[in-house]
Design an enzyme around this catalytic site. Sequence first.
Site, mmCIF file in Angstrom:
data_model
loop_
_atom_site.group_PDB
_atom_site.id
_atom_site.type_symbol
_atom_site.label_atom_id
_atom_site.label_comp_id
_atom_site.label_asym_id
_atom_site.label_seq_id
_atom_site.Cartn_x
_atom_site.Cartn_y
_atom_site.Cartn_z
ATOM 1 N N ILE A 137 -68.723 67.953 10.508
ATOM 2 C CA ILE A 137 -68.281 67.318 9.262
ATOM 3 C C ILE A 137 -67.437 68.302 8.458
ATOM 4 O O ILE A 137 -67.831 69.455 8.259
ATOM 5 C CB ILE A 137 -69.482 66.863 8.412
ATOM 6 C CG1 ILE A 137 -70.342 65.867 9.211
ATOM 7 C CG2 ILE A 137 -69.021 66.219 7.112
ATOM 8 C CD1 ILE A 137 -71.654 65.533 8.546
ATOM 9 N N CYS A 138 -66.288 67.821 7.990
ATOM 10 C CA CYS A 138 -65.426 68.639 7.149
ATOM 11 C C CYS A 138 -65.416 68.048 5.746
ATOM 12 O O CYS A 138 -64.857 66.972 5.511
ATOM 13 C CB CYS A 138 -64.004 68.673 7.717
ATOM 14 S SG CYS A 138 -62.858 69.658 6.726
ATOM 15 N N VAL A 139 -66.066 68.726 4.819
ATOM 16 C CA VAL A 139 -66.085 68.300 3.430
ATOM 17 C C VAL A 139 -66.137 69.559 2.572
ATOM 18 O O VAL A 139 -66.770 70.551 2.942
ATOM 19 C CB VAL A 139 -67.292 67.371 3.156
ATOM 20 C CG1 VAL A 139 -68.600 68.074 3.407
ATOM 21 C CG2 VAL A 139 -67.228 66.799 1.752
ATOM 22 N N ASN A 149 -62.811 62.745 8.647
ATOM 23 C CA ASN A 149 -63.451 64.025 8.348
ATOM 24 C C ASN A 149 -64.617 64.363 9.260
ATOM 25 O O ASN A 149 -65.423 65.239 8.942
ATOM 26 C CB ASN A 149 -63.912 64.037 6.889
ATOM 27 C CG ASN A 149 -62.784 63.685 5.940
ATOM 28 O OD1 ASN A 149 -62.813 62.642 5.295
ATOM 29 N ND2 ASN A 149 -61.765 64.531 5.870
ATOM 30 N N LYS A 159 -67.833 73.856 2.294
ATOM 31 C CA LYS A 159 -66.902 74.970 2.500
ATOM 32 C C LYS A 159 -66.634 75.687 1.178
ATOM 33 O O LYS A 159 -67.521 76.325 0.612
ATOM 34 C CB LYS A 159 -65.607 74.460 3.137
ATOM 35 C CG LYS A 159 -65.797 73.954 4.576
ATOM 36 C CD LYS A 159 -64.479 73.567 5.214
ATOM 37 C CE LYS A 159 -64.663 73.185 6.666
ATOM 38 N NZ LYS A 159 -63.385 72.826 7.317
#
Length: 228
Positions: A94-96, A87, A100
């Site tokens: 950062i993808c969380v 992630n 989002k």
Amino acid sequence: MNSNVENLPPQVLRLVYKEVSALAADPPEGIKIYPSEEDITELHTAIEGPEGTPFAGGIFRMRLVLGKDFPAVPPKGYFLTKIFHPNVGHKGEICVNVLKRDWKAELGLRHVLLTIKCLLIHPNPESALNEEAGRLLLEDYAEYASRARLLTEIHAMGGPGGTSGAPQDPPDGPQPKKHAGDPTKRAAGAGMVPAAALGNGANANSTSSNSNVVGKKKTDKKRALRRL
């Protein structure tokens, strides 16, 4: 990235300042906060790699950036320390979900930091930014853990490749001779004769004297025979 201090309403800035001050005074476990007095919209942190994960023992620097529409829009998170994680993108993004679709203005920065720390414990391969890490996590965890651990040792443990304690290269410049600490050899170098050398010379003189005595005895014996 430019500061958004001037873009945020005064009431939002007051709330951010209050929350950041509270975080600095009482940070979440395993997280250190480094607030900037000049730019409150960019929060630098350091997260300890959780035990039982390939990131254990590492210190991962990260930053949160508050945009001009915060808190209506979630902050953006970036790892500054290189990490092999599904992630986390190659540029540290950062993808969380909490940053989002699951973001709510009332969640606050503490919740964001705790969620990112939990992400180190429970990666989510379904929303992978690093596709290779996501694939290995699902198909070959041992290889994933090995890669993640390697990057942790190289980038998050304070020494290149975990080589702290490795032999040091010799310093530049002239080096002392190996016999610099030997007073006998220092004396020889200064033109003084070492004790060992004196002992050898004495032995040589003794041998020469013995030879002279033997030769004299032979001469005296010959003279005595002539007299007979």
